[in-house]
Design a protein around this motif. Structure first.
Motif, PDB file in Angstrom:
ATOM      1  N   LEU A 154     -41.647  16.807  41.299  1.00 37.19           N
ATOM      2  CA  LEU A 154     -41.708  15.902  40.150  1.00 37.19           C
ATOM      3  C   LEU A 154     -42.219  16.637  38.908  1.00 37.19           C
ATOM      4  O   LEU A 154     -41.695  16.436  37.810  1.00 37.19           O
ATOM      5  N   ALA A 155     -43.189  17.482  39.108  1.00 37.27           N
ATOM      6  CA  ALA A 155     -43.751  18.227  37.976  1.00 37.27           C
ATOM      7  C   ALA A 155     -42.711  19.147  37.335  1.00 37.27           C
ATOM      8  O   ALA A 155     -42.761  19.405  36.130  1.00 37.27           O
ATOM      9  N   ALA A 156     -41.756  19.626  38.131  1.00 37.82           N
ATOM     10  CA  ALA A 156     -40.732  20.535  37.609  1.00 37.82           C
ATOM     11  C   ALA A 156     -39.478  19.805  37.124  1.00 37.82           C
ATOM     12  O   ALA A 156     -38.570  20.439  36.581  1.00 37.82           O
ATOM     13  N   THR A 157     -39.406  18.475  37.323  1.00 41.06           N
ATOM     14  CA  THR A 157     -38.211  17.714  36.946  1.00 41.06           C
ATOM     15  C   THR A 157     -38.342  17.207  35.514  1.00 41.06           C
ATOM     16  O   THR A 157     -39.371  16.653  35.120  1.00 41.06           O
ATOM     17  N   ILE A 158     -37.231  17.364  34.749  1.00 39.52           N
ATOM     18  CA  ILE A 158     -37.213  16.964  33.339  1.00 39.52           C
ATOM     19  C   ILE A 158     -36.487  15.633  33.159  1.00 39.52           C
ATOM     20  O   ILE A 158     -36.891  14.815  32.340  1.00 39.52           O
ATOM     21  N   ASP A 159     -35.466  15.383  33.929  1.00 41.85           N
ATOM     22  CA  ASP A 159     -34.641  14.179  33.788  1.00 41.85           C
ATOM     23  C   ASP A 159     -35.488  12.921  34.047  1.00 41.85           C
ATOM     24  O   ASP A 159     -36.035  12.747  35.142  1.00 41.85           O
TER      25      ASP A 159
ATOM     26  N   ARG B  20     -37.062  11.519  37.535  1.00 38.97           N
ATOM     27  CA  ARG B  20     -38.527  11.421  37.633  1.00 38.97           C
ATOM     28  C   ARG B  20     -38.942  10.022  38.107  1.00 38.97           C
ATOM     29  O   ARG B  20     -39.838   9.879  38.936  1.00 38.97           O
ATOM     30  N   GLU B  21     -38.273   9.003  37.573  1.00 37.20           N
ATOM     31  CA  GLU B  21     -38.595   7.633  37.944  1.00 37.20           C
ATOM     32  C   GLU B  21     -38.290   7.381  39.431  1.00 37.20           C
ATOM     33  O   GLU B  21     -39.094   6.780  40.151  1.00 37.20           O
ATOM     34  N   ARG B  22     -37.122   7.849  39.883  1.00 38.22           N
ATOM     35  CA  ARG B  22     -36.760   7.700  41.310  1.00 38.22           C
ATOM     36  C   ARG B  22     -37.756   8.444  42.194  1.00 38.22           C
ATOM     37  O   ARG B  22     -38.182   7.928  43.231  1.00 38.22           O
TER      38      ARG B  22
END
Length: 186
Positions: free
Chosen positions: A75-80, A84-86
């Motif tokens: 999650l920390a590496a995800t930008i979308d 991120r919400e999912r």
């Protein structure tokens, strides 16, 4: 020779009655011991099953926590924002599941509840084992009492009948312990 072995008629009837009472007590002690033994085995199985369920919940909880922690790193590496919400929903769901595995009072199947139930089953098992020990001692005393009382008829030594009766009284004490205070001696 028959005069030497012949005891007073009333005495033999009393000793025969003593033997019958001892035999009745022996039957009751054997029934009580067998019941206590069966219950101890059943409670041991119940405790084992509960501990196995506890271990399964522990493994499941560890798996869910590990997955949650790994996804937090992702999650920390995800930008979308949608991803991120999912991911955050999944992490929250896993954390809720892990918390439910730890304590679930409504079903009594969380780790805390399972541990309490397993310990209670172990305690009951130990109670039944102690009851069985007391009944076993009572059975042994009654068997010896029957033999000694029978010997008093053959030998004509009345003191042996008193010893047999004393052993029966002692056995009655152990049977009482089994019923009311099984851990007093064990």
């Amino acid at each position: 020779m028959s005069e030497h072995f012949e005891a007073p008629e009333g005495g033999n009837k009393k000793i025969a009655l003593l033997i019958a009472i001892l035999a009745l007590m022996l039957a009751l002690a054997e029934i009580g011991g067998k019941q206590a033994e069966n219950e101890a085995v059943a409670k041991n199985i119940e405790a084992s099953n509960l501990w196995a369920f506890f271990q399964a919940k522990t493994i499941r909880g560890t798996t869910v926590r590990t997955a949650s922690e790994a996804m937090e790193i992702d999650l920390a590496a995800t930008i979308d924002p949608a991803a991120r919400e999912r991911m955050q929903k999944r992490i929250d769901g896993w954390k809720a599941t892990a918390a439910r595995y730890d304590s679930e009072p409504e079903t009594n199947e969380g780790r805390k509840e399972l541990m309490a139930r397993a310990k209670a089953a172990e305690h009951e098992r130990d109670d039944y084992k102690a009851k069985n020990e007391n009944f076993e001692i009572a059975s042994g005393l009654l068997q010896i009492g029957i033999v000694v009382a029978s010997a008093s008829i053959i030998t004509g030594v009345v003191m042996l009948a008193f010893v047999g009766g004393g052993l029966g009284a002692l056995a009655l004490g152990f049977m009482s312990l089994a019923m009311f205070a099984p851990h007093l001696l064990f």
